[in-house]
Enzyme design. Structure first.
Site, PDB file in Angstrom:
ATOM      1  N   HIS A 131       0.820  -1.212   0.000  1.00  0.00           N
ATOM      2  CA  HIS A 131       0.000   0.000   0.000  1.00  0.00           C
ATOM      3  C   HIS A 131       0.854   1.262   0.000  1.00  0.00           C
ATOM      4  O   HIS A 131       0.330   2.376   0.043  1.00  0.00           O
ATOM      5  CB  HIS A 131      -0.940  -0.013   1.221  1.00  0.00           C
ATOM      6  CG  HIS A 131      -2.106   0.907   1.105  1.00  0.00           C
ATOM      7  ND1 HIS A 131      -2.334   1.942   1.985  1.00  0.00           N
ATOM      8  CD2 HIS A 131      -3.120   0.955   0.196  1.00  0.00           C
ATOM      9  CE1 HIS A 131      -3.435   2.587   1.639  1.00  0.00           C
ATOM     10  NE2 HIS A 131      -3.929   2.013   0.559  1.00  0.00           N
ATOM     11  N   LYS A 133       3.240   4.326  -1.351  1.00  0.00           N
ATOM     12  CA  LYS A 133       3.365   5.153  -2.550  1.00  0.00           C
ATOM     13  C   LYS A 133       4.695   5.887  -2.446  1.00  0.00           C
ATOM     14  O   LYS A 133       4.813   6.901  -1.753  1.00  0.00           O
ATOM     15  CB  LYS A 133       2.227   6.154  -2.678  1.00  0.00           C
ATOM     16  CG  LYS A 133       0.869   5.516  -2.981  1.00  0.00           C
ATOM     17  CD  LYS A 133       0.140   5.082  -1.748  1.00  0.00           C
ATOM     18  CE  LYS A 133      -1.242   4.529  -2.086  1.00  0.00           C
ATOM     19  NZ  LYS A 133      -1.933   4.021  -0.886  1.00  0.00           N
ATOM     20  N   ASP A 138      17.615   9.128  -8.374  1.00  0.00           N
ATOM     21  CA  ASP A 138      19.046   9.459  -8.291  1.00  0.00           C
ATOM     22  C   ASP A 138      19.551   9.747  -6.887  1.00  0.00           C
ATOM     23  O   ASP A 138      20.534  10.479  -6.712  1.00  0.00           O
ATOM     24  CB  ASP A 138      19.358  10.668  -9.177  1.00  0.00           C
ATOM     25  CG  ASP A 138      19.404  10.318 -10.651  1.00  0.00           C
ATOM     26  OD1 ASP A 138      19.397   9.119 -10.971  1.00  0.00           O
ATOM     27  OD2 ASP A 138      19.432  11.251 -11.474  1.00  0.00           O
ATOM     28  N   HIS A 337      -9.119  10.842   0.462  1.00  0.00           N
ATOM     29  CA  HIS A 337      -8.114   9.777   0.450  1.00  0.00           C
ATOM     30  C   HIS A 337      -6.875  10.148   1.253  1.00  0.00           C
ATOM     31  O   HIS A 337      -5.935   9.370   1.371  1.00  0.00           O
ATOM     32  CB  HIS A 337      -7.721   9.449  -0.995  1.00  0.00           C
ATOM     33  CG  HIS A 337      -7.005   8.153  -1.148  1.00  0.00           C
ATOM     34  ND1 HIS A 337      -5.650   8.057  -1.402  1.00  0.00           N
ATOM     35  CD2 HIS A 337      -7.450   6.876  -1.076  1.00  0.00           C
ATOM     36  CE1 HIS A 337      -5.302   6.790  -1.489  1.00  0.00           C
ATOM     37  NE2 HIS A 337      -6.362   6.042  -1.293  1.00  0.00           N
ATOM     38  N   LYS A 339      -4.237  10.886   4.255  1.00  0.00           N
ATOM     39  CA  LYS A 339      -3.887  10.299   5.555  1.00  0.00           C
ATOM     40  C   LYS A 339      -2.830  11.201   6.181  1.00  0.00           C
ATOM     41  O   LYS A 339      -1.630  10.990   6.024  1.00  0.00           O
ATOM     42  CB  LYS A 339      -3.346   8.880   5.405  1.00  0.00           C
ATOM     43  CG  LYS A 339      -4.247   7.938   4.569  1.00  0.00           C
ATOM     44  CD  LYS A 339      -3.630   7.708   3.228  1.00  0.00           C
ATOM     45  CE  LYS A 339      -4.234   6.567   2.445  1.00  0.00           C
ATOM     46  NZ  LYS A 339      -5.627   6.627   2.168  1.00  0.00           N
ATOM     47  N   ASP A 344      -0.306  19.708  18.004  1.00  0.00           N
ATOM     48  CA  ASP A 344       0.293  20.856  18.698  1.00  0.00           C
ATOM     49  C   ASP A 344       1.061  21.800  17.779  1.00  0.00           C
ATOM     50  O   ASP A 344       1.961  22.521  18.220  1.00  0.00           O
ATOM     51  CB  ASP A 344       1.211  20.388  19.825  1.00  0.00           C
ATOM     52  CG  ASP A 344       0.443  19.907  21.041  1.00  0.00           C
ATOM     53  OD1 ASP A 344       1.068  19.296  21.918  1.00  0.00           O
ATOM     54  OD2 ASP A 344      -0.787  20.144  21.121  1.00  0.00           O
TER      55      ASP A 344
END
Length: 427
Positions: A131, A133, A138, A337, A339, A344
């Site tokens: 899951h 991404k 380089d 979508h 996350k 603080d």
């Protein structure tokens, strides 16, 4: 260079800090949606001289995705080493088109736990998906976040949408780039070699002795940066950040611990955006305790549901959280979508991990945690903007008995799923 002392929440638990591997001297830039991410990725790939590594759950076949595929092919033609790993379930619908697109090129595409045959479903560990991404170019720039390679205005189950989905990623420069690269190389090598054994078996195999250091790195990914964080570390400089992985080996609960530790130490505010929200006891208790001691706790969850059962799971917790003063909002302008979280005004995280059993105990996930006021303020502003166009939940729907039954059913399904997936420990 000023002396940077890490917050108490990170120094209190030495092993958690070691898992997180905080380093200074990083540049972390927030990117909103594919409209900002994909042009930056393509620009980096066009400038690549040596290597491009990319890992994603979904690599779709729409025009936006194919433009990125063409950038990879063009890099390969210039002599750049290009390696791509996609998840066999998330990218199953576009697998043949991707194979045709890359045919004849040197782009090496590996499929993590392929689902192209019916009997694949019977193999152990198929519920544990890639899951993450991630992209590294380089050893100079990396991209980490929750954005799949798919048009922001297209949903696999609902088709074209008027508004782009809300999602975020970060562009990285500095010491964390190599860690991202190590992670992508490890997961690509694992998929390319076809070594998809049951992860549970690895706990009992002395990999370092039997298979050597290289294969250990393939399975385990980047090693932890071990630092004694009980004392201030003078060489850490802004931006201080960590690349936090969740796997089924030794980093089973690192992302869950990172969230819980930050919430437990919160004194003013906790803001979380998460589409699939069904936290375990550790995070649920941390949220309740934070709200009870006067911390403003805000959750932005899905209002426009892509999976109804995911919405039910979150809604099953509404009454409990609202009863402790937690503010809950539902994002309705488009699919959600993202996350991300800010605590603080200094601790922030962006990544692929939801706060549900699938992400916290089963899937391979990757987040970046940043300790930087400017970055946290930027992300907090994005959260405020999203909340401003969302609907606040004033009370949990359904009667008391009905809500209890719904929660019991959701908890039972979660328990059965985790047992089938082979996840160990309490949730």
């Amino acid at each position: 260079m000023r002396r940077l002392a890490l917050p108490r929440r990170l120094r209190r638990r030495r092993h958690a800090a070691q898992d997180s591997g905080f380093t200074g001297g990083n540049e972390v830039e927030l990117l909103r949606g594919g409209d900002q991410l994909f042009p930056r990725m393509q620009a980096a790939i066009r400038l690549a001289r040596n290597e491009v590594w990319l890992a994603t759950y979904i690599f779709h076949s729409d025009a936006t995705s194919m433009a990125l595929a063409d950038a990879l092919i063009a890099a390969d033609r210039r002599g750049v080493r290009v390696r791509l790993v996609i998840d066999g379930f998330g990218s199953n619908a576009s697998l043949r088109e991707l194979q045709a697109r890359f045919a004849g090129s040197g782009v090496a595409m590996a499929v993590f736990r392929p689902m192209d045959r019916w009997w694949r479903w019977l193999q152990p560990g198929q519920l544990r998906r890639l899951h993450q991404k991630l992209c590294m170019v380089d050893s100079e720039v990396a991209f980490v976040g929750g954005i799949n390679v798919i048009d922001d205005r297209f949903d696999l189950h609902h088709g074209r949408t008027e508004q782009p989905r809300l999602d975020f990623a970060v562009a990285l420069r500095g010491g964390l780039v190599d860690l991202v690269g190590q992670s992508v190389r490890a997961i690509w090598s694992r998929a390319w070699l076809g070594r998809d054994f049951d992860d549970a078996l690895l706990d009992y195999v002395p990999l370092r002795r039997r298979l050597g250091l290289w294969l250990t790195q393939v399975w385990r990914g980047p090693q932890r940066l071990r630092q004694d964080l009980d004392e201030p570390v003078p060489r850490l400089a802004p931006m201080c950040a960590a690349f936090v992985l969740r796997d089924n080996l030794r980093r089973r609960r690192t992302i869950e611990h990172a969230y819980a530790d930050a919430i437990n130490e919160a004194r003013r505010s906790v803001d979380i955006i998460c589409p699939y929200f069904y936290p375990g006891q550790r995070i649920r208790h941390a949220l309740r305790r934070a709200a009870d001691r006067g911390v403003r706790v805000r959750l932005l969850l899905q209002g426009k549901l892509d999976y109804r059962i995911a919405g039910w799971a979150a809604q099953a917790l509404y009454a409990e959280l609202l009863g402790h003063g937690v503010e809950i909002y539902e994002y309705t302008p488009a699919f959600l979508h993202a996350k991300v979280a800010v605590v603080d005004g200094v601790w922030a995280t962006v990544g692929s991990s939801n706060i549900d059993p699938l992400s916290l105990l089963v899937n391979l996930e990757a987040n970046v945690v940043v300790l930087d006021t400017a970055f946290a303020t930027h992300l907090a502003g994005e959260i405020d903007t999203a909340i401003a166009v969302s609907q606040r939940v004033s009370k949990a729907g359904g009667s008391g008995l009905r809500a209890m039954l719904r929660r019991a059913v959701v908890a039972w399904f979660a328990y059965v799923f985790l047992r089938v997936a082979g996840a160990a420990g309490r949730y």
